[in-house]
Write a protein that holds these residues in place. Structure first.
Motif, PDB file in Angstrom:
ATOM      1  N   UNK A   1       0.828  -1.212   0.000  1.00  0.00           N
ATOM      2  CA  UNK A   1       0.000   0.000   0.000  1.00  0.00           C
ATOM      3  C   UNK A   1       0.861   1.260   0.000  1.00  0.00           C
ATOM      4  N   UNK A   2       1.957   1.213   0.754  1.00  0.00           N
ATOM      5  CA  UNK A   2       2.842   2.374   0.807  1.00  0.00           C
ATOM      6  C   UNK A   2       3.493   2.635  -0.537  1.00  0.00           C
ATOM      7  N   UNK A   3       3.894   1.561  -1.227  1.00  0.00           N
ATOM      8  CA  UNK A   3       4.485   1.733  -2.551  1.00  0.00           C
ATOM      9  C   UNK A   3       3.485   2.326  -3.532  1.00  0.00           C
ATOM     10  N   UNK A   4       2.198   1.999  -3.385  1.00  0.00           N
ATOM     11  CA  UNK A   4       1.181   2.614  -4.236  1.00  0.00           C
ATOM     12  C   UNK A   4       1.174   4.128  -4.048  1.00  0.00           C
ATOM     13  N   UNK A   5       1.272   4.547  -2.758  1.00  0.00           N
ATOM     14  CA  UNK A   5       1.278   5.982  -2.486  1.00  0.00           C
ATOM     15  C   UNK A   5       2.576   6.649  -2.909  1.00  0.00           C
ATOM     16  N   UNK A   6       3.719   6.027  -2.619  1.00  0.00           N
ATOM     17  CA  UNK A   6       5.003   6.643  -2.952  1.00  0.00           C
ATOM     18  C   UNK A   6       5.252   6.657  -4.452  1.00  0.00           C
ATOM     19  N   UNK A   7       4.785   5.620  -5.159  1.00  0.00           N
ATOM     20  CA  UNK A   7       4.979   5.611  -6.611  1.00  0.00           C
ATOM     21  C   UNK A   7       4.105   6.669  -7.281  1.00  0.00           C
ATOM     22  N   UNK A   8       2.923   6.925  -6.719  1.00  0.00           N
ATOM     23  CA  UNK A   8       2.081   7.991  -7.259  1.00  0.00           C
ATOM     24  C   UNK A   8       2.740   9.354  -7.059  1.00  0.00           C
ATOM     25  N   UNK A   9       3.368   9.541  -5.886  1.00  0.00           N
ATOM     26  CA  UNK A   9       3.959  10.830  -5.562  1.00  0.00           C
ATOM     27  C   UNK A   9       5.333  11.015  -6.215  1.00  0.00           C
ATOM     28  N   UNK A  10       6.153   9.953  -6.221  1.00  0.00           N
ATOM     29  CA  UNK A  10       7.546  10.093  -6.671  1.00  0.00           C
ATOM     30  C   UNK A  10       7.834   9.376  -7.989  1.00  0.00           C
ATOM     31  N   UNK A  11       6.825   8.743  -8.590  1.00  0.00           N
ATOM     32  CA  UNK A  11       7.061   8.061  -9.854  1.00  0.00           C
ATOM     33  C   UNK A  11       7.973   6.861  -9.681  1.00  0.00           C
ATOM     34  N   UNK A  12       8.855   6.631 -10.660  1.00  0.00           N
ATOM     35  CA  UNK A  12       9.720   5.452 -10.591  1.00  0.00           C
ATOM     36  C   UNK A  12      10.704   5.518  -9.433  1.00  0.00           C
ATOM     37  N   UNK A  13      10.976   6.724  -8.930  1.00  0.00           N
ATOM     38  CA  UNK A  13      11.838   6.835  -7.748  1.00  0.00           C
ATOM     39  C   UNK A  13      11.176   6.204  -6.529  1.00  0.00           C
ATOM     40  N   UNK A  14       9.826   6.226  -6.513  1.00  0.00           N
ATOM     41  CA  UNK A  14       9.089   5.675  -5.391  1.00  0.00           C
ATOM     42  C   UNK A  14       8.604   4.257  -5.605  1.00  0.00           C
ATOM     43  N   UNK A  15       9.024   3.622  -6.720  1.00  0.00           N
ATOM     44  CA  UNK A  15       8.666   2.225  -6.938  1.00  0.00           C
ATOM     45  C   UNK A  15       7.804   1.967  -8.156  1.00  0.00           C
ATOM     46  N   UNK A  16       7.425   2.998  -8.897  1.00  0.00           N
ATOM     47  CA  UNK A  16       6.643   2.797 -10.113  1.00  0.00           C
ATOM     48  C   UNK A  16       7.533   2.179 -11.201  1.00  0.00           C
ATOM     49  N   UNK A  17       6.920   1.596 -12.259  1.00  0.00           N
ATOM     50  CA  UNK A  17       7.734   1.014 -13.339  1.00  0.00           C
ATOM     51  C   UNK A  17       8.702   2.046 -13.924  1.00  0.00           C
ATOM     52  N   UNK A  18       9.883   1.573 -14.284  1.00  0.00           N
ATOM     53  CA  UNK A  18      10.899   2.461 -14.837  1.00  0.00           C
ATOM     54  C   UNK A  18      10.506   2.914 -16.239  1.00  0.00           C
ATOM     55  N   UNK A  19      10.739   4.172 -16.572  1.00  0.00           N
ATOM     56  CA  UNK A  19      10.410   4.666 -17.923  1.00  0.00           C
ATOM     57  C   UNK A  19      11.529   4.390 -18.922  1.00  0.00           C
ATOM     58  N   UNK A  20      12.497   3.566 -18.556  1.00  0.00           N
ATOM     59  CA  UNK A  20      13.628   3.249 -19.443  1.00  0.00           C
ATOM     60  C   UNK A  20      14.082   1.827 -19.137  1.00  0.00           C
ATOM     61  N   UNK A  21      14.848   1.278 -20.042  1.00  0.00           N
ATOM     62  CA  UNK A  21      15.355  -0.077 -19.866  1.00  0.00           C
ATOM     63  C   UNK A  21      16.709  -0.043 -19.185  1.00  0.00           C
ATOM     64  N   UNK A  22      16.917  -1.000 -18.283  1.00  0.00           N
ATOM     65  CA  UNK A  22      18.192  -1.113 -17.597  1.00  0.00           C
ATOM     66  C   UNK A  22      19.154  -1.970 -18.415  1.00  0.00           C
ATOM     67  N   UNK A  23      20.432  -1.753 -18.177  1.00  0.00           N
ATOM     68  CA  UNK A  23      21.428  -2.601 -18.804  1.00  0.00           C
ATOM     69  C   UNK A  23      21.256  -4.036 -18.311  1.00  0.00           C
ATOM     70  N   UNK A  24      21.658  -4.967 -19.117  1.00  0.00           N
ATOM     71  CA  UNK A  24      21.532  -6.379 -18.757  1.00  0.00           C
ATOM     72  C   UNK A  24      22.329  -6.675 -17.481  1.00  0.00           C
TER      73      UNK A  24
END
Length: 432
Positions: free
Chosen positions: A73-96
């Protein structure tokens, strides 16, 4: 040799008791041998019951499901507020081979805010008061402490070092010096619910069932704290245990004279604000402590190399505390690392110690050594907490500010000794 390693914690417990008695304000006024034996038996029984009895441990582990739900539940709130910094899906691909970044300030620390609000709401609804009263009753009936001390002990399992004194604030002017010290040591030897979740989340990749271990650590530390406190600051004959009536009404009412919310909304708002203060305080403390450690390491770098490596603050702590950790049951091969963590916890901050523990290589500690270290670190007895506790009680009861300040360092020593005893007991009941 293996048997000695298994039982060495018993020697460590005896040494800790002798040190506490040696630091006593009145060595002749120590509690009776029967009471001391009872307190030790209660610690051992709690350690065995919680850790070694499957259905009890399974009951404790139900808290894991609750923590997982709160975390999600906390990640739902933090991802809404902070985006990917708060746990939302990353807007870019990571290196392998690169894992998604874990940003403590935005993904873990918000748990403190959410749980603080939940704790305040559950206190207002009476759920936490019921749990606190239950623990208070057990402490009063098993160890004969006063109602005020029992209430404080129960409150410390759920409330922080600032909030828990509020539950007994109406009695600070009337309790004895011994009872005041017991309340302070109980605060130093345990961790609150919000901090418990924070620490357990930090250790989830290092220690299986971290939530359950954190809960059991605080429970086992309650009688340990009272035992050490009574050895260091004994009360007059009959003072502790016959003063139950002074706190009996508060224990029954849940401490309403000191900690009360006007409504559910008021509890949520105030709990959120308290959690926000703790959130900011943790961030500030971590930044400052890491900066101070870095400065200390830069200063120590001018010293000659020792065993081919530079002298650092962590290594100094390891040298100083390694014998202590070995004495409570940590194998000598692991004592240097354990001593560094214990020194970090006692002098700097226990969360920083847990962060360092989580960052260590997986083979640093054996399973038993890891448990001993985890339990020994599970308390807020550091120098910063001394100032926080003294200022809190001094503000609630100005006429006892000087007395509380005089007991501050003693409570710090006693708190670290109590959690070390808990670590020793866990080592004794854990099969190597």
């Amino acid at each position: 040799m293996e048997i000695f390693d298994q039982l060495r914690g018993a020697i460590g417990i005896a040494v800790l008791l002798l040190i506490a008695w040696g630091l006593s304000e009145n060595r002749q006024g120590r509690p009776g041998a029967l009471w001391i034996a009872g307190a030790l038996a209660l610690q051992g029984a709690l350690a065995l019951l919680i850790v070694r009895v499957p259905f009890v441990w399974n009951g404790v582990m139900l808290a894991n499901d609750a923590v997982t739900a709160i975390e999600r539940a906390t990640l739902d709130g933090s991802s809404y507020m902070f985006g990917y910094l708060g746990g939302a899906p990353l807007p870019f691909e990571l290196k392998e081979g690169v894992d998604p970044p874990l940003i403590i300030a935005f993904q873990i620390l918000p748990l403190v805010i959410v749980f603080s609000a939940l704790a305040a709401l559950l206190w207002h609804w009476g759920v936490l008061r019921w749990l606190v009263n239950g623990l208070s009753f057990l402490l009063r009936r098993t160890l004969g402490v006063s109602g005020v001390v029992g209430l404080a002990g129960g409150a410390n399992m759920f409330l922080g070092v600032v909030e828990s004194p509020l539950a007994v604030r109406a009695y600070f002017a009337r309790i004895s010096r011994a009872e005041l010290f017991q309340i302070m040591v109980l605060a130093m030897s345990t961790i609150s619910g919000a901090i418990l979740i924070l620490y357990a989340t930090t250790l989830r990749q290092t220690l299986d069932d971290a939530v359950g271990h954190m809960i059991s650590a605080s429970l086992v530390s309650l009688p340990a704290a009272l035992l050490v406190a009574r050895l260091m600051v004994p009360g007059e004959v009959g003072e502790v245990g016959t003063a139950v009536d002074r706190g009996e009404e508060s224990a029954k009412s849940g401490g309403e004279p000191g900690l009360k919310y006007e409504s559910s909304i008021d509890a949520i708002v105030k709990g959120t604000m308290d959690g926000m203060q703790l959130f900011l305080a943790v961030i500030a403390v971590i930044i400052v402590i890491f900066a101070l450690v870095s400065l200390a390491d830069q200063i120590l770098a001018v010293l000659p190399l020792v065993e081919g490596a530079p002298v650092t603050l962590k290594r100094v702590f390891g040298w100083l505390f390694a014998p202590f950790m070995w004495l409570i049951g940590v194998p000598w091969a692991e004592a240097q690392a354990a001593g560094a963590l214990m020194g970090t916890k006692a002098v700097l901050n226990e969360y920083v110690a847990y962060l360092e523990l989580a960052a260590l290589p997986p083979d640093t500690f054996s399973e038993r050594g890891l448990l001993i270290v985890t339990y020994a670190l599970c308390g807020v007895a550091n120098l910063a907490s001394v100032g926080l506790l003294v200022s809190t009680i001094g503000t609630l009861c100005p006429e006892r500010r000087a007395e509380t300040a005089g007991l501050g360092i003693r409570s710090w020593i006693a708190g670290n000794m109590a959690t070390a005893m808990t670590g020793a007991w866990i080592g004794l009941v854990t099969i190597a």
